[in-house]
Design a protein around this motif. Sequence first.
Motif, PDB file in Angstrom:
ATOM      1  N   UNK A 322      48.438  41.935  35.003  1.00  0.00           N
ATOM      2  CA  UNK A 322      48.665  40.627  35.047  1.00  0.00           C
ATOM      3  C   UNK A 322      48.197  40.177  36.516  1.00  0.00           C
ATOM      4  N   UNK A 323      47.915  41.115  37.587  1.00  0.00           N
ATOM      5  CA  UNK A 323      47.688  40.523  38.879  1.00  0.00           C
ATOM      6  C   UNK A 323      46.177  40.523  39.240  1.00  0.00           C
ATOM      7  N   UNK A 324      45.808  39.590  39.561  1.00  0.00           N
ATOM      8  CA  UNK A 324      44.214  39.602  39.755  1.00  0.00           C
ATOM      9  C   UNK A 324      43.711  39.793  41.087  1.00  0.00           C
ATOM     10  N   UNK A 325      43.883  41.288  41.411  1.00  0.00           N
ATOM     11  CA  UNK A 325      43.542  41.563  42.861  1.00  0.00           C
ATOM     12  C   UNK A 325      42.253  42.428  43.136  1.00  0.00           C
ATOM     13  N   UNK A 326      41.786  42.043  44.293  1.00  0.00           N
ATOM     14  CA  UNK A 326      40.362  43.014  44.787  1.00  0.00           C
ATOM     15  C   UNK A 326      41.079  43.917  45.696  1.00  0.00           C
ATOM     16  N   UNK A 327      39.988  44.692  45.963  1.00  0.00           N
ATOM     17  CA  UNK A 327      40.128  46.149  46.925  1.00  0.00           C
ATOM     18  C   UNK A 327      41.128  45.838  48.149  1.00  0.00           C
ATOM     19  N   UNK A 363      40.227  39.186  42.718  1.00  0.00           N
ATOM     20  CA  UNK A 363      39.396  40.276  42.113  1.00  0.00           C
ATOM     21  C   UNK A 363      37.780  39.923  42.421  1.00  0.00           C
ATOM     22  N   UNK A 364      37.155  40.879  42.911  1.00  0.00           N
ATOM     23  CA  UNK A 364      35.658  40.571  43.273  1.00  0.00           C
ATOM     24  C   UNK A 364      35.103  41.879  42.792  1.00  0.00           C
ATOM     25  N   UNK A 365      33.527  41.659  42.894  1.00  0.00           N
ATOM     26  CA  UNK A 365      32.836  42.690  42.653  1.00  0.00           C
ATOM     27  C   UNK A 365      32.675  43.893  43.901  1.00  0.00           C
ATOM     28  N   UNK A 366      32.676  45.211  43.498  1.00  0.00           N
ATOM     29  CA  UNK A 366      32.673  46.190  44.572  1.00  0.00           C
ATOM     30  C   UNK A 366      32.066  47.435  44.091  1.00  0.00           C
ATOM     31  N   UNK A 367      31.539  48.188  44.533  1.00  0.00           N
ATOM     32  CA  UNK A 367      30.860  49.304  44.030  1.00  0.00           C
ATOM     33  C   UNK A 367      31.986  50.521  43.617  1.00  0.00           C
TER      34      UNK A 367
END
Length: 380
Positions: A322-327, A363-367
């Motif tokens: 439930x945590x909306x995290x990016x890298x 969260x975000x797009x990443x390879x």
Amino acid sequence: MSNSEIYHNPEARAWKYTYDTDIRLAQAFHRRLPGYQESPLVPLPELAEQLGIRAVFVKDESSRLGLPAFKILGASWGTFRAVAEQTILPLDSSLEELASAAHRVNTVLFAATEGNHGRAVARMGKILDVPVHIFMSRFASRETCQKIESEGAHVTVTVVAGTYDDAVTKAYDESRRVPNGLLIQDNAFEGYERVPAWIVEGYSTLLVEVEQQLQHQGLEASTIVTPIGVGSLGHAVVAHCKSGGKHINVLTVEPENAACLHHNLKAHKWFTIETSATIMNGLNCGTVSPISWPVFVKGVDASITISEVECHNAIQYLNAHGVNSGPCGAASLAAVRKGATIDPKATGLAEDAVVVLLSTEGARNYPIPRSCADLIKRRP
């Protein structure tokens, strides 16, 4: 794995930090911003049980004042202080008064970024209705550029051929060519220390929120884990953890291929390193801010580096809980997991530990790291 993979400074626990200014001014300013509210402090009881400690919480900065990262706290206060100084306004001025003064002198804002800081400065330009010029390194993605440009018609984004440090130099040079240009940068260099110091002050709001949120549950943090880029947030974390009689353990985390602080701490010397691309874009910095280095060398208890795969796995875990995290945000979890397997004591993971992970972006797009992508392909 060996203990050499962790930098540990036992003397940091007893070191004391003294604030030069009243950080309550920054907190009062943030409360005047439209839409201000505390970001969530999310418990992870399952992880705490796995680690054998009392509690783990995530400070979720995936939606801070309408932006997907914590950066607006520093950028807003840094911009406010810089424009107020430029236009001789008192520090209790309203945003409307600040915007009017900025228009009167034709203020233009400049910044270099790997993403979130630039968008935060662009948002302040939108609030004040002044032009903004953002410079990015060759590692910048088109998606990140577009998100910064989406902040308004007055925003210009330029990608330079070099590194983040080259982008900082370009932003600084351009700001000096424009009458009443203001560089709003979160890393310091010779002759440019005041605005970065204000940005550090701005991040104190996040730490005060954590302290108050834990107090409501009858708890106190024993360890705070922070990602490190140029070091402004980490500087604020150390300042909070080592002041006012507090002795909170500070664990820093960086990508293996962009670990400027980690290498500096191990060498006990400040210097620039070469970096390469990482999914943790916002942490891809080769030089620790010089105003933060003296604080780190005295006040960081432990430092660790993580791989792309370890970061990706941490993202997956946080998203599943439930945590909306990016890298960059998930790096804190990856650090604790890795530290627990190498040296729990050095990383502040005693049985009674209350650990706070700073998840600094949404969260975000990443390879997807290659080894993870290959594993996904092999699944039936």
